[in-house]
Write a protein that holds these residues in place. Structure first.
Motif, PDB file in Angstrom:
ATOM      1  N   THR A  78      -9.117  -3.662  -8.061  1.00 31.34           N
ATOM      2  CA  THR A  78      -8.695  -3.267  -6.714  1.00 31.34           C
ATOM      3  C   THR A  78      -7.179  -3.172  -6.586  1.00 31.34           C
ATOM      4  O   THR A  78      -6.680  -2.617  -5.616  1.00 31.34           O
ATOM      5  CB  THR A  78      -9.213  -4.263  -5.666  1.00 31.34           C
ATOM      6  OG1 THR A  78      -8.594  -5.548  -5.869  1.00 31.34           O
ATOM      7  CG2 THR A  78     -10.722  -4.407  -5.745  1.00 31.34           C
ATOM      8  N   GLY A  79      -6.434  -3.752  -7.545  1.00 29.34           N
ATOM      9  CA  GLY A  79      -4.976  -3.705  -7.509  1.00 29.34           C
ATOM     10  C   GLY A  79      -4.357  -5.034  -7.872  1.00 29.34           C
ATOM     11  O   GLY A  79      -4.990  -5.906  -8.476  1.00 29.34           O
ATOM     12  N   TYR A  90      -2.210  -8.338  -6.263  1.00 31.51           N
ATOM     13  CA  TYR A  90      -2.001  -8.980  -4.973  1.00 31.51           C
ATOM     14  C   TYR A  90      -1.565 -10.429  -5.153  1.00 31.51           C
ATOM     15  O   TYR A  90      -1.869 -11.082  -6.136  1.00 31.51           O
ATOM     16  CB  TYR A  90      -3.274  -8.917  -4.122  1.00 31.51           C
ATOM     17  CG  TYR A  90      -4.527  -9.377  -4.831  1.00 31.51           C
ATOM     18  CD1 TYR A  90      -4.967 -10.687  -4.751  1.00 31.51           C
ATOM     19  CD2 TYR A  90      -5.274  -8.479  -5.605  1.00 31.51           C
ATOM     20  CE1 TYR A  90      -6.121 -11.102  -5.405  1.00 31.51           C
ATOM     21  CE2 TYR A  90      -6.427  -8.885  -6.263  1.00 31.51           C
ATOM     22  CZ  TYR A  90      -6.841 -10.195  -6.160  1.00 31.51           C
ATOM     23  OH  TYR A  90      -7.970 -10.613  -6.814  1.00 31.51           O
ATOM     24  N   TRP A 145      -0.993  -7.741  -0.593  1.00 34.59           N
ATOM     25  CA  TRP A 145      -1.058  -6.700  -1.609  1.00 34.59           C
ATOM     26  C   TRP A 145       0.331  -6.278  -2.071  1.00 34.59           C
ATOM     27  O   TRP A 145       1.251  -6.125  -1.269  1.00 34.59           O
ATOM     28  CB  TRP A 145      -1.796  -5.481  -1.069  1.00 34.59           C
ATOM     29  CG  TRP A 145      -3.255  -5.728  -0.897  1.00 34.59           C
ATOM     30  CD1 TRP A 145      -3.901  -6.078   0.250  1.00 34.59           C
ATOM     31  CD2 TRP A 145      -4.243  -5.682  -1.928  1.00 34.59           C
ATOM     32  NE1 TRP A 145      -5.237  -6.248   0.000  1.00 34.59           N
ATOM     33  CE2 TRP A 145      -5.478  -6.006  -1.323  1.00 34.59           C
ATOM     34  CE3 TRP A 145      -4.204  -5.393  -3.295  1.00 34.59           C
ATOM     35  CZ2 TRP A 145      -6.664  -6.057  -2.036  1.00 34.59           C
ATOM     36  CZ3 TRP A 145      -5.390  -5.432  -4.018  1.00 34.59           C
ATOM     37  CH2 TRP A 145      -6.598  -5.761  -3.390  1.00 34.59           C
ATOM     38  N   ARG A 156      -2.122  -1.349  -4.370  1.00 36.60           N
ATOM     39  CA  ARG A 156      -3.575  -1.166  -4.303  1.00 36.60           C
ATOM     40  C   ARG A 156      -3.985   0.022  -5.162  1.00 36.60           C
ATOM     41  O   ARG A 156      -3.252   1.000  -5.293  1.00 36.60           O
ATOM     42  CB  ARG A 156      -4.041  -0.938  -2.868  1.00 36.60           C
ATOM     43  CG  ARG A 156      -3.959  -2.190  -2.007  1.00 36.60           C
ATOM     44  CD  ARG A 156      -5.078  -2.250  -1.002  1.00 36.60           C
ATOM     45  NE  ARG A 156      -6.373  -2.495  -1.623  1.00 36.60           N
ATOM     46  CZ  ARG A 156      -7.464  -2.888  -0.958  1.00 36.60           C
ATOM     47  NH1 ARG A 156      -7.402  -3.078   0.347  1.00 36.60           N
ATOM     48  NH2 ARG A 156      -8.597  -3.096  -1.582  1.00 36.60           N
ATOM     49  N   THR A 215      -3.124   6.455  -1.227  1.00 39.73           N
ATOM     50  CA  THR A 215      -3.697   5.104  -1.173  1.00 39.73           C
ATOM     51  C   THR A 215      -2.873   4.247  -0.215  1.00 39.73           C
ATOM     52  O   THR A 215      -1.646   4.200  -0.318  1.00 39.73           O
ATOM     53  CB  THR A 215      -3.722   4.468  -2.571  1.00 39.73           C
ATOM     54  OG1 THR A 215      -4.595   5.217  -3.418  1.00 39.73           O
ATOM     55  CG2 THR A 215      -4.210   3.030  -2.506  1.00 39.73           C
ATOM     56  N   TRP A 223      -2.560   0.556   2.471  1.00 42.36           N
ATOM     57  CA  TRP A 223      -2.972  -0.813   2.769  1.00 42.36           C
ATOM     58  C   TRP A 223      -2.023  -1.403   3.801  1.00 42.36           C
ATOM     59  O   TRP A 223      -0.973  -0.830   4.098  1.00 42.36           O
ATOM     60  CB  TRP A 223      -2.986  -1.676   1.500  1.00 42.36           C
ATOM     61  CG  TRP A 223      -1.654  -1.859   0.830  1.00 42.36           C
ATOM     62  CD1 TRP A 223      -0.753  -2.891   0.997  1.00 42.36           C
ATOM     63  CD2 TRP A 223      -1.045  -0.985  -0.143  1.00 42.36           C
ATOM     64  NE1 TRP A 223       0.348  -2.722   0.212  1.00 42.36           N
ATOM     65  CE2 TRP A 223       0.195  -1.568  -0.501  1.00 42.36           C
ATOM     66  CE3 TRP A 223      -1.432   0.217  -0.738  1.00 42.36           C
ATOM     67  CZ2 TRP A 223       1.051  -0.980  -1.437  1.00 42.36           C
ATOM     68  CZ3 TRP A 223      -0.570   0.801  -1.670  1.00 42.36           C
ATOM     69  CH2 TRP A 223       0.641   0.208  -2.011  1.00 42.36           C
TER      70      TRP A 223
END
Length: 235
Positions: free
Chosen positions: A86-87, A89, A109, A112, A119, A121
């Protein structure tokens, strides 16, 4: 003034403890990044401020019952980070006076996935520059109503080049952030929102190499300005 500590949420590469795809924000152990921070205020009568920050990667460890990667600064601040599909963080942070790291809830984050334009967030931030001219505490970040501002991030560009004192970097991701600060307007005798703007460059194999923050003040009661964080050297 360690204003630049607010700028870096954490920051190469060791095959023995490398997490999932960390090329734009390397998390392995044994590396150092040195940054220069320059703050220029909108009032020319107020002198600019410069500072430096060194960040070290300590590699993988355990936090909160599972694996995480640890970053520390030369001022005693630290961050625990995780990386997965998901990335990347941050899950916890610590200060020089804290006995243990405090969990981020929700997580903060850094990047992401997917790593593509569009993209987006949300995160939390505080003002880096904005301060009151005639009241204490001067910096707005110490006031409760400014300690948890929502900032919206978006991957704006891919495969970009950027120059810093550390050199020329290519193939970088550019992330843009926008937020608003509720300010008192002396012209309207009321409060109104003023924009807070951020831009960050993440480059393969190195991580964060440049960060800009713009915080305009719309009233004579506040002092605004810009902060530029640049990579000076790394290894």
């Amino acid at each position: 003034m360690r204003r630049l500590l607010l700028l870096v949420p954490a920051l190469l590469l060791a095959a023995c403890d490398r997490p999932v795809d960390d090329r734009f924000f390397p998390l392995g152990s044994g590396h150092r990044w040195t940054y220069r921070s320059t703050t220029v205020f909108e009032d020319p009568a107020v002198p600019a401020e410069t500072d430096t920050l060194e960040v070290r990667s300590l590699g993988a460890g355990e936090w909160g019952g599972s694996r995480a990667w640890h970053r520390v600064t030369d001022t005693g601040h630290g961050w625990w980070l995780r990386a997965d599909d998901t990335g990347i963080y941050r899950v916890a942070s610590e200060g020089p006076q804290q006995a243990q790291a405090l969990a981020d809830s929700p997580v903060s984050w850094v990047l992401r996935r997917p790593l593509q334009v569009g993209t987006a967030w949300e995160g939390r931030t505080v003002p880096y520059v904005l301060q009151r001219r005639n009241e204490q505490p001067r910096e707005l970040r110490y006031l409760d109503r400014y300690k948890n501002l929502v900032i919206k991030y978006r991957i704006e560009q891919l495969d970009q080049a950027v120059d810093t004192p550390a050199g020329h970097f290519t193939g970088c991701i550019v992330v843009a952030g926008t937020s608003e600060v509720y300010q008192y307007s002396d012209e309207l005798l009321a409060y109104r929102n003023a924009p807070l703007l951020a831009r960050e460059w993440y480059c393969p194999g190195v991580g964060l190499v440049r960060q800009e923050r713009v915080e305009h003040a719309t009233t004579r009661f506040l002092l605004g300005g810009t902060v530029l964080l640049e990579l000076v050297r790394w290894n």
